[in-house]
Design a protein around this motif. Structure first.
Motif, PDB file in Angstrom:
ATOM      1  N   TYR A  95      -4.898   6.288   2.395  1.00 29.13           N
ATOM      2  CA  TYR A  95      -3.938   4.995   1.988  1.00 29.13           C
ATOM      3  C   TYR A  95      -4.500   4.481   0.662  1.00 29.13           C
ATOM      4  CZ  TYR A  95      -2.935   5.208   6.948  1.00 29.13           C
ATOM      5  OH  TYR A  95      -2.299   5.823   8.087  1.00 29.13           O
TER       6      TYR A  95
ATOM      7  N   SER B 260       0.873  -1.059  -0.076  1.00 29.01           N
ATOM      8  CA  SER B 260       0.048  -0.064   0.056  1.00 29.01           C
ATOM      9  C   SER B 260       0.760   1.255   0.007  1.00 29.01           C
ATOM     10  CB  SER B 260      -1.031  -0.044   1.310  1.00 29.01           C
ATOM     11  OG  SER B 260      -0.076   0.031   2.643  1.00 29.01           O
TER      12      SER B 260
ATOM     13  N   SER C   9      -9.506   6.556   3.583  1.00 31.98           N
ATOM     14  CA  SER C   9      -9.194   7.816   4.656  1.00 31.98           C
ATOM     15  C   SER C   9     -10.452   7.487   5.581  1.00 31.98           C
ATOM     16  CB  SER C   9      -9.141   9.267   4.034  1.00 31.98           C
ATOM     17  OG  SER C   9      -8.733  10.139   4.654  1.00 31.98           O
TER      18      SER C   9
ATOM     19  N   THR D 169      -6.049  -0.114   6.482  1.00 29.50           N
ATOM     20  CA  THR D 169      -4.933  -0.222   7.483  1.00 29.50           C
ATOM     21  C   THR D 169      -5.240  -0.605   8.703  1.00 29.50           C
ATOM     22  OG1 THR D 169      -4.565   2.086   7.753  1.00 29.50           O
ATOM     23  CG2 THR D 169      -3.227   1.042   6.175  1.00 29.50           C
TER      24      THR D 169
ATOM     25  N   ARG E 169      -4.628  11.098   6.833  1.00 26.78           N
ATOM     26  CA  ARG E 169      -3.804  10.438   5.866  1.00 26.78           C
ATOM     27  C   ARG E 169      -4.784   9.523   4.959  1.00 26.78           C
ATOM     28  NH1 ARG E 169       0.702  12.115   6.591  1.00 26.78           N
ATOM     29  NH2 ARG E 169       1.482  10.139   5.387  1.00 26.78           N
TER      30      ARG E 169
ATOM     31  N   GLU F 213       0.958   5.300   1.524  1.00 29.60           N
ATOM     32  CA  GLU F 213       0.347   6.086   2.555  1.00 29.60           C
ATOM     33  C   GLU F 213       0.873   7.746   2.147  1.00 29.60           C
ATOM     34  OE1 GLU F 213       0.797   7.476   7.067  1.00 29.60           O
ATOM     35  OE2 GLU F 213       1.532   5.318   6.599  1.00 29.60           O
TER      36      GLU F 213
END
Length: 159
Positions: free
Chosen positions: A122, A4, A42, A127, A120, A6
């Protein structure tokens, strides 16, 4: 797989998410986007002002929080071919749209809060639950405005 990417969230209010995908296996079945395979994530636990673009029931699905709303496309993505997914969100109207291969699949009204609960984003992963998209992702774009239907068609057509 557990690959992934970030990044710091560059969008909050009006935005468009765009990417190409080639899934290698079917997605989970469910009723909310967070039940699916994460593409652009997110999200935060609980009912928060957040967003997700995922595959659910093998279809594109866009989720926004505040209040929680999932907008599911109508066409299956898993065809053995690359697929272009796009989703838009307008803060002023709360409108959320889902596109597949340049064609509008579904639209709904959601909340109008700023979607800033998670700082953040991803790509390819949820996550929180350690769930990763299986397949290939390419040409991910996050725009800080709502692209028109013609703009989204152009993104699909240029590839």
């Amino acid at each position: 797989m557990d690959d992934s990417v970030e990044i710091t969230r560059p969008i909050t209010d009006d935005f468009t998410l765009s990417l190409w995908i080639s899934p290698s296996r079917p997605s989970p079945v469910g009723t909310e986007c967070y039940h699916g395979h994460s593409l652009i994530w997110s999200d935060m636990p609980g009912s928060r002002n957040d967003f997700i673009l995922a595959l659910l029931n093998d279809k594109p699905c866009m989720f926004t929080g505040g209040p929680d709303t999932s907008v599911l496309g109508s066409t299956e993505v898993i065809t053995g071919q690359w697929a272009h997914l796009a989703a838009t969100r307008s803060k002023a109207t709360g409108e959320v749209t889902v596109y597949l291969n340049g064609v509008l699949e579904n639209t709904a009204r959601a909340g109008s809060a700023s979607l800033d609960a998670n700082d953040r984003v991803y790509i390819g992963a949820n996550t929180w639950d350690r769930v990763y998209f299986e397949g290939a992702i390419d040409d991910v774009r996050l725009y800080d405005r709502v692209l028109t239907e013609a703009d989204i068609w152009a993104l699909y057509s240029q590839w």
